[in-house]
Design a protein around this motif. Sequence first.
Motif, mmCIF file in Angstrom:
data_model
loop_
_atom_site.group_PDB
_atom_site.id
_atom_site.type_symbol
_atom_site.label_atom_id
_atom_site.label_comp_id
_atom_site.label_asym_id
_atom_site.label_seq_id
_atom_site.Cartn_x
_atom_site.Cartn_y
_atom_site.Cartn_z
ATOM 1 N N PHE A 183 0.973 -1.091 -0.004
ATOM 2 C CA PHE A 183 0.086 -0.066 -0.006
ATOM 3 C C PHE A 183 0.681 1.363 0.021
ATOM 4 O O PHE A 183 0.230 2.405 -0.084
ATOM 5 C CB PHE A 183 -0.767 0.004 1.099
ATOM 6 C CG PHE A 183 -2.026 -1.117 1.129
ATOM 7 C CD1 PHE A 183 -2.565 -1.488 -0.038
ATOM 8 C CD2 PHE A 183 -2.663 -1.436 2.371
ATOM 9 C CE1 PHE A 183 -3.302 -2.593 -0.118
ATOM 10 C CE2 PHE A 183 -3.705 -2.344 2.388
ATOM 11 C CZ PHE A 183 -3.886 -2.866 1.189
ATOM 12 N N GLY A 184 2.072 0.991 0.144
ATOM 13 C CA GLY A 184 3.115 2.238 0.140
ATOM 14 C C GLY A 184 2.679 3.132 1.634
ATOM 15 O O GLY A 184 2.955 4.319 1.700
ATOM 16 N N THR A 185 2.106 2.408 2.474
ATOM 17 C CA THR A 185 1.908 3.282 3.884
ATOM 18 C C THR A 185 3.016 3.253 4.699
ATOM 19 O O THR A 185 3.939 2.686 4.346
ATOM 20 C CB THR A 185 0.592 2.509 4.276
ATOM 21 O OG1 THR A 185 0.828 1.203 4.775
ATOM 22 C CG2 THR A 185 -0.650 2.731 3.741
ATOM 23 N N GLU A 186 2.829 3.914 5.905
ATOM 24 C CA GLU A 186 4.004 4.047 7.007
ATOM 25 C C GLU A 186 4.216 2.514 7.404
ATOM 26 O O GLU A 186 5.562 2.527 7.819
ATOM 27 C CB GLU A 186 3.570 5.336 7.950
ATOM 28 C CG GLU A 186 3.620 6.251 7.231
ATOM 29 C CD GLU A 186 3.419 7.495 8.202
ATOM 30 O OE1 GLU A 186 3.293 7.144 9.697
ATOM 31 O OE2 GLU A 186 3.187 8.737 8.215
ATOM 32 N N GLN A 187 3.022 1.808 7.587
ATOM 33 C CA GLN A 187 3.347 0.395 8.281
ATOM 34 C C GLN A 187 2.362 -0.426 7.495
ATOM 35 O O GLN A 187 1.160 -0.003 7.208
ATOM 36 C CB GLN A 187 2.883 0.382 9.718
ATOM 37 C CG GLN A 187 3.778 1.500 10.767
ATOM 38 C CD GLN A 187 3.331 1.703 12.055
ATOM 39 O OE1 GLN A 187 2.840 0.768 12.829
ATOM 40 N NE2 GLN A 187 3.396 3.018 12.606
ATOM 41 N N PHE A 188 2.838 -1.729 7.733
ATOM 42 C CA PHE A 188 2.075 -2.731 6.773
ATOM 43 C C PHE A 188 2.297 -4.069 7.192
ATOM 44 O O PHE A 188 3.347 -4.437 7.475
ATOM 45 C CB PHE A 188 2.449 -2.658 5.220
ATOM 46 C CG PHE A 188 1.965 -3.613 4.163
ATOM 47 C CD1 PHE A 188 0.639 -3.168 3.829
ATOM 48 C CD2 PHE A 188 2.513 -4.608 3.996
ATOM 49 C CE1 PHE A 188 0.003 -4.130 2.963
ATOM 50 C CE2 PHE A 188 1.957 -5.589 3.171
ATOM 51 C CZ PHE A 188 0.568 -5.326 2.602
ATOM 52 N N TRP B 224 -5.652 -11.290 4.205
ATOM 53 C CA TRP B 224 -5.736 -9.881 4.930
ATOM 54 C C TRP B 224 -4.586 -9.132 4.709
ATOM 55 O O TRP B 224 -3.384 -9.498 4.911
ATOM 56 C CB TRP B 224 -5.839 -10.296 6.443
ATOM 57 C CG TRP B 224 -7.044 -10.653 7.122
ATOM 58 C CD1 TRP B 224 -7.398 -12.205 7.195
ATOM 59 C CD2 TRP B 224 -8.047 -9.874 7.754
ATOM 60 N NE1 TRP B 224 -8.746 -11.951 7.506
ATOM 61 C CE2 TRP B 224 -9.161 -11.041 7.989
ATOM 62 C CE3 TRP B 224 -8.259 -8.718 8.142
ATOM 63 C CZ2 TRP B 224 -10.396 -10.555 8.833
ATOM 64 C CZ3 TRP B 224 -9.407 -8.121 8.591
ATOM 65 C CH2 TRP B 224 -10.363 -9.050 8.866
ATOM 66 N N SER B 225 -4.816 -8.017 4.243
ATOM 67 C CA SER B 225 -3.598 -6.830 4.065
ATOM 68 C C SER B 225 -4.194 -5.542 4.652
ATOM 69 O O SER B 225 -5.210 -5.057 4.470
ATOM 70 C CB SER B 225 -3.340 -6.554 2.491
ATOM 71 O OG SER B 225 -3.051 -7.759 2.089
ATOM 72 N N LEU B 226 -3.043 -5.026 5.663
ATOM 73 C CA LEU B 226 -3.677 -3.850 6.610
ATOM 74 C C LEU B 226 -2.465 -2.845 6.283
ATOM 75 O O LEU B 226 -1.380 -3.454 6.597
ATOM 76 C CB LEU B 226 -4.203 -4.150 7.815
ATOM 77 C CG LEU B 226 -5.456 -4.949 7.868
ATOM 78 C CD1 LEU B 226 -5.542 -5.807 9.259
ATOM 79 C CD2 LEU B 226 -6.643 -3.901 7.790
ATOM 80 N N GLY B 227 -2.780 -1.619 6.201
ATOM 81 C CA GLY B 227 -1.718 -0.605 6.504
ATOM 82 C C GLY B 227 -2.281 0.537 7.010
ATOM 83 O O GLY B 227 -3.211 0.936 7.247
ATOM 84 N N ARG B 228 -1.196 1.629 7.519
ATOM 85 C CA ARG B 228 -1.359 2.903 8.083
ATOM 86 C C ARG B 228 -0.688 3.781 7.903
ATOM 87 O O ARG B 228 0.499 3.244 7.406
ATOM 88 C CB ARG B 228 -1.792 2.747 9.620
ATOM 89 C CG ARG B 228 -0.240 2.420 10.512
ATOM 90 C CD ARG B 228 -0.800 2.014 12.030
ATOM 91 N NE ARG B 228 -1.241 3.230 12.671
ATOM 92 C CZ ARG B 228 -0.344 4.012 13.598
ATOM 93 N NH1 ARG B 228 0.807 3.399 14.009
ATOM 94 N NH2 ARG B 228 -1.031 4.875 14.260
#
Length: 320
Positions: A240-245, A316-320
């Motif tokens: 996702f190119g997020t700060e955390q993944f 499941w894939s999650l980012g913030r």
Amino acid sequence: MPRSSRSLLVAGLIGALTLTACGGSSDDSAADTTSATTAETVAPSTTAPDTTVAETDAPTTLPPAPFEGPGFVETVEPALAPYVAAIGQPGAAASVASLLPAVTPDVPMPANLTLTGVGRSWEQSVPTTVEDTQSMAFAEGLDSAALEAFGATAGADWRAASFATSGSLSTLLLTHTDGRRAVYVAESDPAGTYAPLGLEVEPSAATIAAPVWAAALPALEGGTLIDVTEAAGRVQSNLFGTEQFVAIRWRYAATELDALRAHLESGVVQSAGFTYDVDVFNGFENMVDVTIGDWSGTVIIGEANIDGETFYDLVWSLGR
């Protein structure tokens, strides 16, 4: 997968209206005497319609299936804290020693680098093999010529196995006598999807285990864990190119598909603290966007075919 639906059949009663009447008769048997007898008229009998509505059972609304695991946010953020802490540190093995054990001090590293991403991914490609990819990304880059020249300076136990360029990307592969592989990718386009310089080190052997935050994600029991990713910053495994993944995948036999669907649609996802747009819900076999706190991501049931045998993966894939 079509959305399951329930319908309520409402019964109504319609009363019948009954009307009964009798007509008259005359007797003319005497020729000279005329008598007319009028038959008695019977008043019509009317039955009032039954306006009583039959009682119907109230629709049954089952409570969401309970979830007994820990909270996702409370478990994932401490697990990723060491990755986050490494961002901004010097690009050296000492900065990632506790996270990426394959990146030992003997791994060739260009000088004066700054970490912008750290990640690790385990994938069980076949039942007996686990690929462990330990990733680093750096703020500083190398052009194609500089990366190729760097490969020629590898230590005695490392050798440059290959070098290639494709568009704005240059890739160098180094191999070690102990079986480790080090892949360096240089991105010369500032607008490219890769970091200016990335490094992935793969040990010769690895095992896969569920991280602590996996217990916070609803998954049907009996699945085989085949893929786990943890990342912070701009590494290639951070989809996702997020700060955390984070991402995780379990594999199920084809016979478990219906049970897997039913489990996710039982309300257990909401019980675990996740929300999704029920107005556009079309089944977890398609991609469903979920959120929890300031984390967002997707849940998918995807089909996999291996050597002619069909499986289903819960991802499941999650980012913030």
